[in-house]
Design a protein around this motif. Sequence first.
Motif, PDB file in Angstrom:
ATOM      1  N   SER A  78       1.019  -1.464  -0.101  1.00 36.49           N
ATOM      2  CA  SER A  78       0.068   0.378   0.416  1.00 36.49           C
ATOM      3  C   SER A  78       1.035   1.138  -0.293  1.00 36.49           C
ATOM      4  N   ILE A  79       1.503   1.018   0.992  1.00 39.99           N
ATOM      5  CA  ILE A  79       3.335   3.379   1.161  1.00 39.99           C
ATOM      6  C   ILE A  79       3.348   2.539  -0.468  1.00 39.99           C
ATOM      7  N   PRO A  80       4.469   2.052  -1.006  1.00 41.16           N
ATOM      8  CA  PRO A  80       4.495   1.770  -2.513  1.00 41.16           C
ATOM      9  C   PRO A  80       3.503   3.117  -3.825  1.00 41.16           C
ATOM     10  N   LEU A  81       2.689   2.004  -3.477  1.00 41.20           N
ATOM     11  CA  LEU A  81       1.651   1.953  -4.784  1.00 41.20           C
ATOM     12  C   LEU A  81       0.458   4.039  -4.153  1.00 41.20           C
ATOM     13  N   MET A  82       0.356   3.859  -3.497  1.00 43.04           N
ATOM     14  CA  MET A  82       0.210   5.588  -2.732  1.00 43.04           C
ATOM     15  C   MET A  82       1.131   6.746  -3.213  1.00 43.04           C
ATOM     16  N   ALA A  83       2.776   5.825  -2.614  1.00 41.68           N
ATOM     17  CA  ALA A  83       3.392   7.208  -3.015  1.00 41.68           C
ATOM     18  C   ALA A  83       3.049   7.060  -4.555  1.00 41.68           C
ATOM     19  N   ILE A  84       3.402   6.558  -5.262  1.00 43.12           N
ATOM     20  CA  ILE A  84       2.902   6.306  -6.707  1.00 43.12           C
ATOM     21  C   ILE A  84       1.747   7.324  -6.842  1.00 43.12           C
ATOM     22  N   LEU A  85       0.461   6.510  -6.552  1.00 47.14           N
ATOM     23  CA  LEU A  85      -1.052   7.546  -7.064  1.00 47.14           C
ATOM     24  C   LEU A  85      -0.620   8.842  -6.626  1.00 47.14           C
ATOM     25  N   LEU A  86       0.222   9.318  -5.417  1.00 48.32           N
ATOM     26  CA  LEU A  86      -0.038  10.201  -4.705  1.00 48.32           C
ATOM     27  C   LEU A  86       1.098  11.490  -5.611  1.00 48.32           C
ATOM     28  N   ALA A  87       2.140  11.021  -5.852  1.00 45.49           N
ATOM     29  CA  ALA A  87       3.521  11.554  -7.064  1.00 45.49           C
ATOM     30  C   ALA A  87       2.681  12.737  -8.436  1.00 45.49           C
ATOM     31  N   GLY A 128       5.228  10.688 -11.410  1.00 48.33           N
ATOM     32  CA  GLY A 128       4.888   9.091 -10.773  1.00 48.33           C
ATOM     33  C   GLY A 128       5.514   7.986 -11.395  1.00 48.33           C
ATOM     34  N   VAL A 129       6.032   7.939 -13.277  1.00 54.45           N
ATOM     35  CA  VAL A 129       7.002   7.287 -13.166  1.00 54.45           C
ATOM     36  C   VAL A 129       8.282   7.410 -12.628  1.00 54.45           C
ATOM     37  N   ILE A 130       8.448   8.830 -11.628  1.00 62.09           N
ATOM     38  CA  ILE A 130       9.851   8.988 -11.693  1.00 62.09           C
ATOM     39  C   ILE A 130      10.160   8.041  -9.922  1.00 62.09           C
ATOM     40  N   VAL A 131       8.808   8.311  -9.526  1.00 60.34           N
ATOM     41  CA  VAL A 131       9.016   7.545  -7.920  1.00 60.34           C
ATOM     42  C   VAL A 131       8.611   5.559  -8.247  1.00 60.34           C
ATOM     43  N   THR A 132       7.877   5.892  -9.356  1.00 65.93           N
ATOM     44  CA  THR A 132       7.492   4.377  -9.890  1.00 65.93           C
ATOM     45  C   THR A 132       8.839   3.177  -9.757  1.00 65.93           C
ATOM     46  N   ILE A 133      10.352   4.001 -10.884  1.00 65.07           N
ATOM     47  CA  ILE A 133      11.017   3.331 -10.943  1.00 65.07           C
ATOM     48  C   ILE A 133      12.134   2.608  -9.110  1.00 65.07           C
ATOM     49  N   PRO A 134      12.217   3.343  -9.225  1.00 67.05           N
ATOM     50  CA  PRO A 134      12.802   3.111  -7.786  1.00 67.05           C
ATOM     51  C   PRO A 134      11.974   2.133  -7.208  1.00 67.05           C
ATOM     52  N   LEU A 180       2.635  -1.993 -11.537  1.00 64.74           N
ATOM     53  CA  LEU A 180       1.156  -1.480 -11.368  1.00 64.74           C
ATOM     54  C   LEU A 180       1.331   0.509 -11.491  1.00 64.74           C
ATOM     55  N   GLY A 181       2.609   1.513 -11.134  1.00 61.89           N
ATOM     56  CA  GLY A 181       2.232   2.638 -11.443  1.00 61.89           C
ATOM     57  C   GLY A 181       2.787   2.880 -13.237  1.00 61.89           C
ATOM     58  N   ILE A 182       3.303   1.194 -13.838  1.00 61.71           N
ATOM     59  CA  ILE A 182       3.929   1.680 -14.568  1.00 61.71           C
ATOM     60  C   ILE A 182       2.632   1.190 -15.763  1.00 61.71           C
ATOM     61  N   PHE A 183       1.975   0.608 -15.353  1.00 59.58           N
ATOM     62  CA  PHE A 183       0.270   0.592 -16.252  1.00 59.58           C
ATOM     63  C   PHE A 183      -0.747   1.595 -16.353  1.00 59.58           C
ATOM     64  N   VAL A 184      -0.893   2.009 -14.890  1.00 60.85           N
ATOM     65  CA  VAL A 184      -1.412   3.770 -14.767  1.00 60.85           C
ATOM     66  C   VAL A 184      -0.820   4.449 -15.881  1.00 60.85           C
ATOM     67  N   THR A 185       0.430   4.570 -15.879  1.00 57.92           N
ATOM     68  CA  THR A 185       1.041   6.130 -16.342  1.00 57.92           C
ATOM     69  C   THR A 185       0.499   5.361 -17.876  1.00 57.92           C
ATOM     70  N   ALA A 186       0.472   4.379 -18.376  1.00 58.69           N
ATOM     71  CA  ALA A 186       0.687   3.922 -19.719  1.00 58.69           C
ATOM     72  C   ALA A 186      -1.095   4.363 -20.539  1.00 58.69           C
ATOM     73  N   LEU A 187      -2.164   3.733 -18.998  1.00 55.95           N
ATOM     74  CA  LEU A 187      -3.213   4.347 -19.466  1.00 55.95           C
ATOM     75  C   LEU A 187      -3.845   5.534 -19.680  1.00 55.95           C
ATOM     76  N   ASN A 188      -3.303   6.507 -18.217  1.00 56.64           N
ATOM     77  CA  ASN A 188      -3.438   7.539 -18.332  1.00 56.64           C
ATOM     78  C   ASN A 188      -2.880   8.813 -20.010  1.00 56.64           C
ATOM     79  N   LEU A 189      -1.969   8.063 -19.639  1.00 59.07           N
ATOM     80  CA  LEU A 189      -0.921   8.566 -21.468  1.00 59.07           C
ATOM     81  C   LEU A 189      -1.899   7.465 -22.634  1.00 59.07           C
ATOM     82  N   LEU A 190      -2.238   7.658 -22.389  1.00 62.67           N
ATOM     83  CA  LEU A 190      -3.271   7.112 -24.063  1.00 62.67           C
ATOM     84  C   LEU A 190      -3.450   8.736 -24.308  1.00 62.67           C
ATOM     85  N   PRO A 191      -3.156   8.570 -25.650  1.00 60.99           N
ATOM     86  CA  PRO A 191      -3.517  10.167 -26.456  1.00 60.99           C
ATOM     87  C   PRO A 191      -4.050  10.188 -27.261  1.00 60.99           C
TER      88      PRO A 191
END
Length: 285
Positions: free
Chosen positions: A52-61, A123-129, A186-197
């Motif tokens: 939960s902490i990593p996922l919430m950090a990604i969403l919050l970022a 989001g992706v800057i937080v996701t990668i580490p 999940l962070g990568i997945f959410v980023t990809a869906l949000n970036l659908l052009p």
Amino acid sequence: VLPRGIPTLNAVLFLLTFLTTTMAGAYMAGADLSILRPFSSALQLYAGLTFSIPLMAILLAHEMGHYVTSHRNRVDVSAPYFIPAPFPSVFIIGTFGAFIRMRSMPRSRRVLFDIGAAGPWAGVIVTIPILIIGLALSRVGPLNKSVGGLELGNSLLFHQLAKWILHVDPDTVSVDLHAMAFAGWLGIFVTALNLLPASQLDGGHVVYALFGRRHRTISRFVVLGCILMVVVPYILGKSFWYGWLFWAVMLFAFGLGHPVTADIDTPLDPMRRFAAWATIALFIV
């Protein structure tokens, strides 16, 4: 409203989402949660924090990237709304994501680009580490599809990071993902869906800022592409994700157009144009 200016509803939704994602993480760890055993269940929730902490950090970022950039450009937006998912034992990640509401339209395509791209990049800057640490804590075993488990979709970024950290080709082994690694996926997945052009997604903002009035045509091709992502593999007898059909319907329902900025004719400056193409490249990987 809370003392520091955080609206009460936003704070409550954040805490509820933190609870449901922690419950989801605890279920993944094998916890036996029950309202009939509140004390022991509360103790077992500790096991879900690594998810939960990593996922919430990604969403919050991600959302704070939008929020801070909006305020810097004097665009009126709401605080982030987090969406808890009921029954975390069923909705296995415990959340349906988060969003901010834009109350006023940015005055120019340049400002719109800054706001739209800030979320995915933050989001992706937080996701990668998080993903790197999670993969380092994951376990690798022989590929055996008969033992069950969840087969996740892949991406160029996830595949390369997994190959680098695990020192194996992830397509040839079974990887028991650590909870942090799953949060990173999940962070990568959410980023990809949000970036659908298309439409008014983050990727839609970027494409509108880059191409202006041609945005609607691009949105139509994206919807067609989502449909083909199901139809073509089905015809070829390959595996595919039915979710692409869901997104095709959702994009069409949201509308393929985009609200116009007050200044629609001024194009992006060279640095922002480069950043826009870099953001499209992020979507691709």
